[in-house]
Design a protein around this motif. Structure first.
Motif, PDB file in Angstrom:
ATOM      1  N   ILE A 123       0.830 -47.587  47.544  1.00  0.00           N
ATOM      2  CA  ILE A 123       1.366 -46.410  46.860  1.00  0.00           C
ATOM      3  C   ILE A 123       2.762 -46.748  46.352  1.00  0.00           C
ATOM      4  O   ILE A 123       3.623 -47.196  47.125  1.00  0.00           O
ATOM      5  N   VAL A 124       2.985 -46.552  45.053  1.00  0.00           N
ATOM      6  CA  VAL A 124       4.293 -46.872  44.453  1.00  0.00           C
ATOM      7  C   VAL A 124       4.844 -45.625  43.751  1.00  0.00           C
ATOM      8  O   VAL A 124       4.616 -45.400  42.570  1.00  0.00           O
ATOM      9  N   PRO A 125       5.595 -44.790  44.469  1.00  0.00           N
ATOM     10  CA  PRO A 125       6.147 -43.578  43.856  1.00  0.00           C
ATOM     11  C   PRO A 125       7.195 -43.922  42.800  1.00  0.00           C
ATOM     12  O   PRO A 125       7.851 -44.966  42.860  1.00  0.00           O
ATOM     13  N   GLY A 126       7.345 -43.041  41.845  1.00  0.00           N
ATOM     14  CA  GLY A 126       8.372 -43.234  40.832  1.00  0.00           C
ATOM     15  C   GLY A 126       8.031 -42.526  39.545  1.00  0.00           C
ATOM     16  O   GLY A 126       7.035 -41.793  39.456  1.00  0.00           O
ATOM     17  N   GLY A 127       8.851 -42.762  38.548  1.00  0.00           N
ATOM     18  CA  GLY A 127       8.678 -42.120  37.257  1.00  0.00           C
ATOM     19  C   GLY A 127       8.167 -43.075  36.202  1.00  0.00           C
ATOM     20  O   GLY A 127       7.339 -43.948  36.474  1.00  0.00           O
ATOM     21  N   ILE A 128       8.685 -42.923  34.990  1.00  0.00           N
ATOM     22  CA  ILE A 128       8.187 -43.676  33.847  1.00  0.00           C
ATOM     23  C   ILE A 128       8.336 -45.181  34.043  1.00  0.00           C
ATOM     24  O   ILE A 128       7.420 -45.952  33.752  1.00  0.00           O
ATOM     25  N   GLU A 129       9.489 -45.630  34.565  1.00  0.00           N
ATOM     26  CA  GLU A 129       9.720 -47.070  34.712  1.00  0.00           C
ATOM     27  C   GLU A 129       8.768 -47.692  35.725  1.00  0.00           C
ATOM     28  O   GLU A 129       8.300 -48.827  35.540  1.00  0.00           O
ATOM     29  N   THR A 130       8.468 -46.959  36.780  1.00  0.00           N
ATOM     30  CA  THR A 130       7.510 -47.453  37.772  1.00  0.00           C
ATOM     31  C   THR A 130       6.123 -47.580  37.148  1.00  0.00           C
ATOM     32  O   THR A 130       5.426 -48.593  37.336  1.00  0.00           O
TER      33      THR A 130
ATOM     34  N   LEU B 209      -1.634 -47.269  43.447  1.00  0.00           N
ATOM     35  CA  LEU B 209      -1.581 -45.939  42.845  1.00  0.00           C
ATOM     36  C   LEU B 209      -0.150 -45.445  42.739  1.00  0.00           C
ATOM     37  O   LEU B 209       0.615 -45.503  43.706  1.00  0.00           O
ATOM     38  N   LYS B 210       0.195 -44.966  41.542  1.00  0.00           N
ATOM     39  CA  LYS B 210       1.490 -44.307  41.336  1.00  0.00           C
ATOM     40  C   LYS B 210       1.276 -42.806  41.250  1.00  0.00           C
ATOM     41  O   LYS B 210       0.703 -42.308  40.282  1.00  0.00           O
ATOM     42  N   PRO B 211       1.710 -42.052  42.248  1.00  0.00           N
ATOM     43  CA  PRO B 211       1.618 -40.589  42.149  1.00  0.00           C
ATOM     44  C   PRO B 211       2.677 -40.055  41.195  1.00  0.00           C
ATOM     45  O   PRO B 211       3.635 -40.754  40.851  1.00  0.00           O
ATOM     46  N   ALA B 212       2.499 -38.820  40.772  1.00  0.00           N
ATOM     47  CA  ALA B 212       3.498 -38.185  39.921  1.00  0.00           C
ATOM     48  C   ALA B 212       4.794 -38.016  40.698  1.00  0.00           C
ATOM     49  O   ALA B 212       4.786 -37.767  41.917  1.00  0.00           O
ATOM     50  N   PRO B 213       5.946 -38.118  40.040  1.00  0.00           N
ATOM     51  CA  PRO B 213       7.224 -37.976  40.754  1.00  0.00           C
ATOM     52  C   PRO B 213       7.414 -36.597  41.365  1.00  0.00           C
ATOM     53  O   PRO B 213       8.187 -36.445  42.311  1.00  0.00           O
TER      54      PRO B 213
ATOM     55  N   GLY C 156      12.436 -23.634  45.527  1.00  0.00           N
ATOM     56  CA  GLY C 156      13.568 -24.505  45.293  1.00  0.00           C
ATOM     57  C   GLY C 156      13.991 -25.277  46.521  1.00  0.00           C
ATOM     58  O   GLY C 156      14.905 -26.103  46.472  1.00  0.00           O
ATOM     59  N   GLU C 157      13.350 -25.037  47.659  1.00  0.00           N
ATOM     60  CA  GLU C 157      13.697 -25.731  48.895  1.00  0.00           C
ATOM     61  C   GLU C 157      13.201 -27.168  48.865  1.00  0.00           C
ATOM     62  O   GLU C 157      12.182 -27.481  48.262  1.00  0.00           O
ATOM     63  N   LYS C 158      13.924 -28.020  49.552  1.00  0.00           N
ATOM     64  CA  LYS C 158      13.540 -29.419  49.611  1.00  0.00           C
ATOM     65  C   LYS C 158      12.294 -29.600  50.467  1.00  0.00           C
ATOM     66  O   LYS C 158      12.212 -29.098  51.588  1.00  0.00           O
ATOM     67  N   VAL C 159      11.330 -30.334  49.922  1.00  0.00           N
ATOM     68  CA  VAL C 159      10.085 -30.604  50.637  1.00  0.00           C
ATOM     69  C   VAL C 159      10.137 -31.966  51.304  1.00  0.00           C
ATOM     70  O   VAL C 159       9.568 -32.171  52.372  1.00  0.00           O
ATOM     71  N   GLY C 160      10.831 -32.915  50.677  1.00  0.00           N
ATOM     72  CA  GLY C 160      10.932 -34.245  51.255  1.00  0.00           C
ATOM     73  C   GLY C 160      11.486 -35.235  50.259  1.00  0.00           C
ATOM     74  O   GLY C 160      11.971 -34.874  49.180  1.00  0.00           O
ATOM     75  N   SER C 161      11.406 -36.508  50.632  1.00  0.00           N
ATOM     76  CA  SER C 161      11.874 -37.572  49.746  1.00  0.00           C
ATOM     77  C   SER C 161      11.108 -38.853  50.037  1.00  0.00           C
ATOM     78  O   SER C 161      10.570 -39.053  51.135  1.00  0.00           O
ATOM     79  N   VAL C 162      11.070 -39.720  49.031  1.00  0.00           N
ATOM     80  CA  VAL C 162      10.434 -41.035  49.152  1.00  0.00           C
ATOM     81  C   VAL C 162      11.288 -42.035  48.374  1.00  0.00           C
ATOM     82  O   VAL C 162      12.020 -41.658  47.461  1.00  0.00           O
ATOM     83  N   PRO C 163      11.186 -43.317  48.719  1.00  0.00           N
ATOM     84  CA  PRO C 163      11.861 -44.313  47.893  1.00  0.00           C
ATOM     85  C   PRO C 163      11.172 -44.425  46.536  1.00  0.00           C
ATOM     86  O   PRO C 163       9.956 -44.234  46.433  1.00  0.00           O
ATOM     87  N   VAL C 164      11.944 -44.727  45.523  1.00  0.00           N
ATOM     88  CA  VAL C 164      11.369 -45.038  44.212  1.00  0.00           C
ATOM     89  C   VAL C 164      10.993 -46.513  44.207  1.00  0.00           C
ATOM     90  O   VAL C 164      11.822 -47.370  44.541  1.00  0.00           O
ATOM     91  N   ALA C 165       9.772 -46.804  43.836  1.00  0.00           N
ATOM     92  CA  ALA C 165       9.343 -48.194  43.733  1.00  0.00           C
ATOM     93  C   ALA C 165       9.838 -48.770  42.404  1.00  0.00           C
ATOM     94  O   ALA C 165       9.493 -48.257  41.341  1.00  0.00           O
ATOM     95  N   ASP C 166      10.663 -49.816  42.473  1.00  0.00           N
ATOM     96  CA  ASP C 166      11.110 -50.453  41.241  1.00  0.00           C
ATOM     97  C   ASP C 166      10.143 -51.566  40.860  1.00  0.00           C
ATOM     98  O   ASP C 166       9.090 -51.736  41.502  1.00  0.00           O
TER      99      ASP C 166
END
Length: 485
Positions: free
Chosen positions: A207-214, A178-182, A33-43
């Motif tokens: 690389i464009v991180p994000g979810g369904i909308e990305t 490439l869009k990796p999994a969120p 449950g510890e935080k591993v990191g963060s990235v911007p979401v590509a819109d």
């Protein structure tokens, strides 16, 4: 992992750039449950910037006109860089998706670098131009890169999947976004930098991180020539529909519900370890998992006893702790889904002969190996992809019935036959409507085509066939009477 990796920029066209989006995607360990990191979401604006960089680089010819041998050399250099930083990358992947370091090393790093080397070999061996003699005389057949590739990958083996998208796209001379999994975006940034260091020119990779909308923005983009997707069958259908509307090429590697067929002459003691592992590898989070084990009724008790003994040695827990050889389920939502399937199996009359208890540590989403007997092929646990460490043992009375059960599935991705008679195993394998089969084990071979029948997908990856799925074939007809000799 120590301090979280906080990334504030997007890797667009081989360079770090400030995002248009203000949304941030945070990554937490499914084990602790510890935080591993963060990235911007590509819109959508960020995706457009990445695709425009890819289009410009492709149209310039900076990569597509690079001789194939040089492209292959870049892939091999990327392999060297991944191996040099293998411990660091492995630790990051383990923290993001929860696999043990050993599983990351074998199922992802070894497999990922294996496919890169195999694509490099295929590139060197491929006939990029060929002269044919036909009805009107000579024709020159040339193979050209398909163009800008949009790649979308799953979270279960992110290092391997990254390599299995970058490898053929770059080998063919394409540019790739490439869009990796969120759930697992951090390792993609690290790997992309290594490919740039290996010699991929500016503009070619993003690389464009994000979810369904990305993902939707990438699939919808008119300047993307091909989509390659690894993930769920439901998402694959939606992607295929969009690609169909746009007449855009696509390849889909989707789900599975694979059958391991154990014959009466199988060496049970020798088979049980791999038979179990092929069903619960990566905590069962594998599209190729052999989750239906078909056994002769006369040998069922003996086979189940051997499988239970092996499966009982798998210890779920924090993946970096000594003695742990099974990590968590990726998310709380997926954990509920897996435990729901286990409950459903019991409700429908199956017997859980093994349920390894989950450890009471941290906040991890743990599920221990579970083996069901008394399963019939119409039960939910035999029909639907669980994506957890759950094996259904199904008894059969004769070989024809076993083959029928194996084929009675909406999926057709993988499978195996367990026997001391290898030629007989081959003949059975030929009768199963599935893309890959193993005899007395299962693996994805980097040099051989991989993909599925039915709801398991469209197209093939790996080897020459995987390379060709990123190519267009062009015929140039010579003047009548012309000869190149």
């Amino acid at each position: 992992m120590t301090d979280p990796i906080e990334t504030t920029q997007l890797y667009i066209g081989g360079k770090w750039q400030d995002p248009h989006s203000t949304e941030v995607l945070e990554v937490f360990s499914p084990a602790t449950g510890e935080k591993v990191g963060s990235v911007p979401v590509a819109d959508a604006t960020d995706v457009d910037a990445a695709v425009r960089a890819a289009r410009a680089s492709f149209d310039s010819g900076v990569w597509r006109n690079t001789p194939p041998a040089q492209r292959a050399a870049v892939l091999r250099r990327a392999v060297e860089l991944i191996n040099e930083r293998g411990a660091e990358i492995g630790a990051l992947v383990s923290a993001e998706m929860g696999a043990t370091p050993g599983d990351v090393a074998t199922l992802q790093q070894l497999a990922g670098t294996g496919v890169l080397n195999a694509y490099a070999d295929a590139t060197d061996a491929y006939d990029w131009e060929e002269t044919r003699n036909g009805l009107f005389g000579e024709a020159l057949v040339v193979r050209e890169p398909v163009g800008v590739v949009g790649a979308i990958i799953a979270w279960n083996v992110p290092l391997f999947l990254f390599c299995n998208k970058f490898g053929p796209a770059l080998a063919a001379g394409c540019s790739i976004v490439l869009k990796p999994a969120p759930e697992t975006p951090l390792n993609a940034n690290v790997l992309a930098e290594l490919f740039t260091e290996a010699g991929v020119p500016e503009g070619v990779i993003s690389i464009v991180p994000g979810g369904i909308e990305t993902g939707k923005a990438l699939v919808d983009h008119p300047d993307v020539d091909k989509i390659t997707f690894t993930g769920s069958t439901a998402a694959g259908r939606a992607i295929a529909a969009t690609c169909g509307e746009q007449l855009k090429r696509c390849s889909l590697e989707l789900g599975g519900k694979s059958a391991a067929i154990v014959l009466e002459d199988a060496d049970i003691a020798a088979s049980a370890p791999m038979l179990v592992f092929s069903g619960i590898l990566n905590s069962g989070q594998a599209c190729v998992a052999q989750t239906r084990v078909l056994v002769p009724r006369s040998k069922q008790d003996e086979i189940v006893e051997a499988m239970v003994a092996v499966a009982s040695t798998f210890v779920p827990g924090i993946p970096t702790e000594p003695g742990v050889n099974m990590g968590p389920i990726i998310t709380g939502k997926q954990h509920e889904k897996v435990t729901g399937y286990i409950a459903k199996g019991k409700e429908e009359g199956a017997t859980a002969v093994l349920e390894v208890p989950a450890p009471a540590v941290g906040t991890g989403n743990f599920v221990g190996p579970t083996i069901f007997t008394g399963v019939t092929n119409d039960m939910t646990i035999a029909r639907e992809e669980i994506f957890g460490p759950v094996i259904s043992v199904i008894a059969y009375d004769d070989l024809d019935e076993a083959i029928a059960i194996a084929n009675d599935s909406d999926y057709g991705l993988a499978g195996s036959v367990w026997t001391t008679d290898v030629p007989k195993g081959i003949e059975i394998a030929k009768q199963i409507r599935t893309g890959t089969m193993g005899i007395n084990w299962y693996a994805i071979d980097p040099s051989s085509p991989f993909g599925g029948y039915k709801n398991s997908g469209i197209g093939r990856e790996n080897g020459r066939e995987g390379l060709e799925s990123y190519l267009e074939h062009k015929s140039i007809l010579m003047p009548m009477g012309y000869t190149s000799n």
